[in-house]
Scaffold this motif. Structure first.
Motif, PDB file in Angstrom:
ATOM      1  N   GLU A  12       0.823  -1.207   0.000  1.00 53.25           N
ATOM      2  CA  GLU A  12       0.000   0.000   0.000  1.00 53.25           C
ATOM      3  C   GLU A  12       0.862   1.265   0.000  1.00 53.25           C
ATOM      4  O   GLU A  12       0.479   2.285  -0.576  1.00 53.25           O
ATOM      5  CB  GLU A  12      -0.931   0.005   1.217  1.00 53.25           C
ATOM      6  N   LYS A  28      -4.899  -8.129  13.376  1.00 57.11           N
ATOM      7  CA  LYS A  28      -6.097  -8.487  12.610  1.00 57.11           C
ATOM      8  C   LYS A  28      -7.010  -7.294  12.366  1.00 57.11           C
ATOM      9  O   LYS A  28      -7.832  -7.320  11.449  1.00 57.11           O
ATOM     10  CB  LYS A  28      -6.859  -9.601  13.330  1.00 57.11           C
ATOM     11  N   SER A  49      -4.938  -5.671   9.006  1.00 60.53           N
ATOM     12  CA  SER A  49      -4.814  -6.383   7.735  1.00 60.53           C
ATOM     13  C   SER A  49      -5.358  -7.792   7.858  1.00 60.53           C
ATOM     14  O   SER A  49      -5.552  -8.305   8.962  1.00 60.53           O
ATOM     15  CB  SER A  49      -3.348  -6.428   7.284  1.00 60.53           C
ATOM     16  N   ARG A  50      -5.578  -8.421   6.719  1.00 64.56           N
ATOM     17  CA  ARG A  50      -6.018  -9.812   6.666  1.00 64.56           C
ATOM     18  C   ARG A  50      -5.170 -10.546   5.632  1.00 64.56           C
ATOM     19  O   ARG A  50      -4.651  -9.953   4.704  1.00 64.56           O
ATOM     20  CB  ARG A  50      -7.496  -9.925   6.302  1.00 64.56           C
ATOM     21  N   HIS A  97      -0.559 -10.181   2.991  1.00 68.14           N
ATOM     22  CA  HIS A  97      -1.520  -9.430   3.790  1.00 68.14           C
ATOM     23  C   HIS A  97      -2.130  -8.291   2.974  1.00 68.14           C
ATOM     24  O   HIS A  97      -1.459  -7.672   2.159  1.00 68.14           O
ATOM     25  CB  HIS A  97      -0.846  -8.838   5.030  1.00 68.14           C
ATOM     26  N   GLU A  98      -3.400  -8.031   3.234  1.00 77.65           N
ATOM     27  CA  GLU A  98      -4.130  -6.944   2.579  1.00 77.65           C
ATOM     28  C   GLU A  98      -4.601  -5.962   3.633  1.00 77.65           C
ATOM     29  O   GLU A  98      -5.201  -6.343   4.639  1.00 77.65           O
ATOM     30  CB  GLU A  98      -5.323  -7.509   1.813  1.00 77.65           C
ATOM     31  N   LEU A  99      -4.312  -4.673   3.425  1.00 83.86           N
ATOM     32  CA  LEU A  99      -4.701  -3.638   4.372  1.00 83.86           C
ATOM     33  C   LEU A  99      -6.216  -3.469   4.389  1.00 83.86           C
ATOM     34  O   LEU A  99      -6.846  -3.339   3.338  1.00 83.86           O
ATOM     35  CB  LEU A  99      -4.028  -2.316   3.982  1.00 83.86           C
ATOM     36  N   THR A 100      -6.794  -3.441   5.585  1.00 82.40           N
ATOM     37  CA  THR A 100      -8.246  -3.297   5.727  1.00 82.40           C
ATOM     38  C   THR A 100      -8.631  -2.115   6.606  1.00 82.40           C
ATOM     39  O   THR A 100      -9.808  -1.776   6.698  1.00 82.40           O
ATOM     40  CB  THR A 100      -8.859  -4.574   6.331  1.00 82.40           C
ATOM     41  N   ASN A 101      -7.652  -1.480   7.254  1.00 78.89           N
ATOM     42  CA  ASN A 101      -7.940  -0.419   8.216  1.00 78.89           C
ATOM     43  C   ASN A 101      -7.887   0.950   7.537  1.00 78.89           C
ATOM     44  O   ASN A 101      -6.857   1.344   6.985  1.00 78.89           O
ATOM     45  CB  ASN A 101      -6.923  -0.491   9.365  1.00 78.89           C
ATOM     46  N   HIS A 102      -9.005   1.692   7.591  1.00 75.42           N
ATOM     47  CA  HIS A 102      -9.092   2.981   6.901  1.00 75.42           C
ATOM     48  C   HIS A 102      -8.191   4.034   7.534  1.00 75.42           C
ATOM     49  O   HIS A 102      -7.651   4.901   6.836  1.00 75.42           O
ATOM     50  CB  HIS A 102     -10.536   3.476   6.890  1.00 75.42           C
TER      51      HIS A 102
END
Length: 480
Positions: free
Chosen positions: A225, A304, A307-308, A315-320
Motif C-alpha cells: 500500500e 487483525k 490487515s487480513r 496481507h491486505e490492508l483493511t484499516n481505513h
C-alpha cells in the motif's frame, strides 16, 4: 497474478519425503499422515536440466536479490575446477510450488501461479553463479565481468539462448535440488496450509544470509500500500529487499527510512485512539532507531484489525485509519526534501548565518575558487535524499529531523482518518521562514549538534508546537 508456462524438471536422482511407508509410520504415531501439509523431493538435477528454470523463472519469491560477489565467485570456481564435488559442497536450490504433478522417469511438471510466493525460495546466488558459468561457454569473460545482478544475467541469458542450446549437453554437473509441494494438491486445506508455511520456510532458510526484517515484511505484502501511493520517482529508488540495488552514485532509499516517516501520521492516529492497538514510537526513534520503527510497523500491520491474509501469506490492508496515514506518508518524502533544501535560506532570512557552522558545507564553485580556505566548500553538488534534487548546502539531516516531525502539527482528524489541515507544500513554502526563526532557539541550545537535536524529544515537540502556531496564524489571516 502472472502465470508462467508449465516447467518440466528432470531429476537424475530423487527421493520423496515422506514416502508411502513413512506416511504409514506417521499415521500410527500422529493424527496426520504428513508433516505440516508439506511433501519434499530431494535429489540432484544436471545443469542442463536447469534450463527451464532459467527460461521461465526469476527470483521474486526469494527474499534476497542475488548479486555477484565473493559467494558467486566461489561457486563459479567450484563449477570450473571441481564440478564433481559441487553437489556436496553446495546447499543447492530450494523450489516451492502449490501446483505440481509427479511424472514418470523422475520428472516433475511444475506450475507457478503466484511468482511472488512460489518459485526459487532459496539459492538465488547459486542460480546466478550457475547461469554465469553457462554463459561463459558462449561469451567473453570480459563481457560477463560487468554483470552484477540477477536481472542483468537474465537479459544476457535471453539474448544468448540459441547459443546456449548448442552447448547444453556439456553441462552434466549435478546440482542439489529440494522441491517443496503440498502433501495433497487435491485438498484445499492442505494447499492453503502449504502456502502459509512457504514464507516462514523461505525466511528461515535465508537466515544465514542475514535476511532483514524489512525483506520478510516486503514478502508479506506489508509495503504494497505504501509502494502504490508513493511518487514513482521515489518508489523506484527504494530498496524494498536486500541487495536489490547495485552500487552506484545514486544511493537507494532504505525502506526503513520510509517506515520511520510513517510513524509521524501513525503517532497522530494513536494519540486520537484510532488504531486497533495502543502502539507508537518516540519522536527521537524516527531518527536514531529505525529498526525499532520497522519492528513496530510489522506489529501494527500484523494485527487483525489492520490487515487480513489473502493468497497464502500475503496481507491486505483493511484499516481505513492506517490507509489514511499512508496517504499522508506519500507526501512526506517531498516535504522532507523541501525542508532540507529550503531551511538554510529560511534560517538566513532571519539575519543568521547557517553556513557559518563548520558542520555545514556549501556548493558554490565561484566562491570556492576564490577562497583561500576551501574546506567549507563542496567540490560536487549535493542532492536531496528522496527525489535526488540538487541543493546548495550539505549538512547532517539530524539538524532538521525535528522540523520534519513537526509536520504532525499540520495533521488533523476527519472522522476516522488522518488528513492534512492545509496543503502542506504551499504551507511550508509560506511559513518555513517564521518557523526557522523560532527554531534557532533549539539549534542554539543544542549548539548545532545534530545528535543532541534529533535524539531529544523536546526538540521534536517544540517543532510540532511551532507548526501548530503557524497554522493558527494562517487560519486567522483567512478569517480577516
Amino acid at each position: 497474478m502472472t502465470e508462467t508456462p508449465k516447467i518440466i524438471v528432470r531429476f537424475a536422482v530423487v527421493a520423496e519425503q515422506p514416502n508411502s511407508r513413512d506416511e504409514e509410520r506417521l499415521s500410527t504415531h500422529t493424527s496426520e499422515n504428513s508433516i505440516a501439509g508439506i511433501k519434499r523431493y530431494t535429489g540432484f538435477v544436471r545443469g542442463r536440466d536447469l534450463y527451464p528454470l532459467f527460461d521461465h523463472l526469476s527470483l521474486e519469491a526469494n527474499p534476497r536479490a542475488a548479486k555477484t560477489g565473493n559467494v558467486t565467485n566461489a561457486i563459479m570456481e567450484s563449477l570450473e575446477k571441481t564440478p564433481e564435488l559441487f553437489p556436496f559442497k553446495s546447499k543447492g536450490i530450494l523450489i516451492g510450488t502449490s501446483n505440481y504433478e509427479a511424472l514418470q522417469r523422475n520428472r516433475f511438471e511444475l506450475r507457478f501461479e503466484d511468482l511472488d510466493s512460489e518459485g526459487i525460495l532459496d539459492g538465488g546466488h547459486n542460480m546466478l553463479a550457475i547461469g554465469l558459468h553457462m554463459l561463459l561457454a558462449v561469451m567473453d569473460e570480459r563481457e560477463l565481468a560487468r554483470i552484477s545482478l540477477w536481472d542483468d544475467m537474465k537479459d544476457l541469458w535471453e539474448k544468448q539462448r540459441n547459443a546456449l542450446e548448442a552447448v547444453k549437453e556439456k553441462f552434466d554437473f549435478l546440482v542439489p535440488i529440494e522441491l517443496l509441494v503440498p502433501s495433497d494438491v487435491e485438498n484445499t486445506a492442505s494447499v492453503q496450509q502449504f502456502e502459509m508455511s512457504v514464507l516462514d520456510i523461505c525466511a528461515a532458510r535465508n537466515n544465514n544470509a542475514q535476511l532483514t526484517q524489512e525483506t520478510k515484511s516486503n514478502k508479506l505484502g506489508f509495503y504494497d500500500e505504501i509502494r502504490d501511493r508513493l511518487d514513482p520517482a521515489v518508489a523506484s529508488r527504494v530498496e524494498w529487499k536486500s541487495n536489490e540495488w547495485e552500487s552506484s552514485e545514486t544511493k537507494p532509499i532504505k525502506v526503513r527510512d520510509l517506515l520511520a516517516l510513517a510513524w509521524i501520521p501513525l503517532n497522530r492516529a494513536n494519540e486520537a485512539n484510532l488504531l486497533p492497538l495502543d502502539i507508537s514510537v518516540t519522536p527521537q526513534n524516527i531518527y536514531r532507531n529505525k529498526g525499532e520503527c520497522s519492528k513496530q510497523f510489522d506489529k501494527l500491520m500484523s494485527d487483525k484489525g489492520v490487515s487480513r491474509t489473502v493468497d497464502g501469506p500475503t496481507h491486505e490492508l483493511t484499516n481505513h485509519t492506517v490507509a489514511s496515514c499512508f496517504d499522508i506518508l506519500s507526501d512526506l518524502p517531498q516535504l522532507y526534501d523541501l525542508i532540507y533544501s529550503d531551511f538554510p535560506d529560511a534560517y538566513n532570512s532571519n539575519g543568521f548565518r547557517f553556513g557559518a557552522n563548520p558542520i555545514v558545507k556549501m556548493y558554490d564553485p565561484p566562491r570556492r575558487e576564490a577562497a583561500k580556505d576551501k574546506s567549507a566548500f563542496l567540490v560536487s553538488q549535493p542532492h536531496t535524499h528522496y527525489l535526488n534534487k540538487p541543493v546548495y548546502y550539505r549538512y547532517p539531516d539530524g539538524l532538521i529531523m525535528p522540523l520534519v516531525y513537526g509536520l504532525k502539527g499540520l495533521m488533523e482528524i476527519n472522522d476516522d482518518k488522518v488528513v492534512w489541515a492545509v496543503e502542506p507544500v504551499k504551507f511550508v513554502e509560506m511559513y518555513l521562514k517564521d518557523i526557522a526563526g523560532a527554531y534557532r532557539l533549539v539549534l542554539d541550545m543544542a549548539r548545532f549538534d545534530p545528535q543532541k537535536l534529533a535524539k531529544n524529544e523536546a526538540s521534536h515537540e517544540f517543532a510540532v508546537g511551532e507548526f501548530e502556531k503557524a497554522l493558527l496564524k494562517h487560519r486567522a489571516k483567512r478569517m480577516v
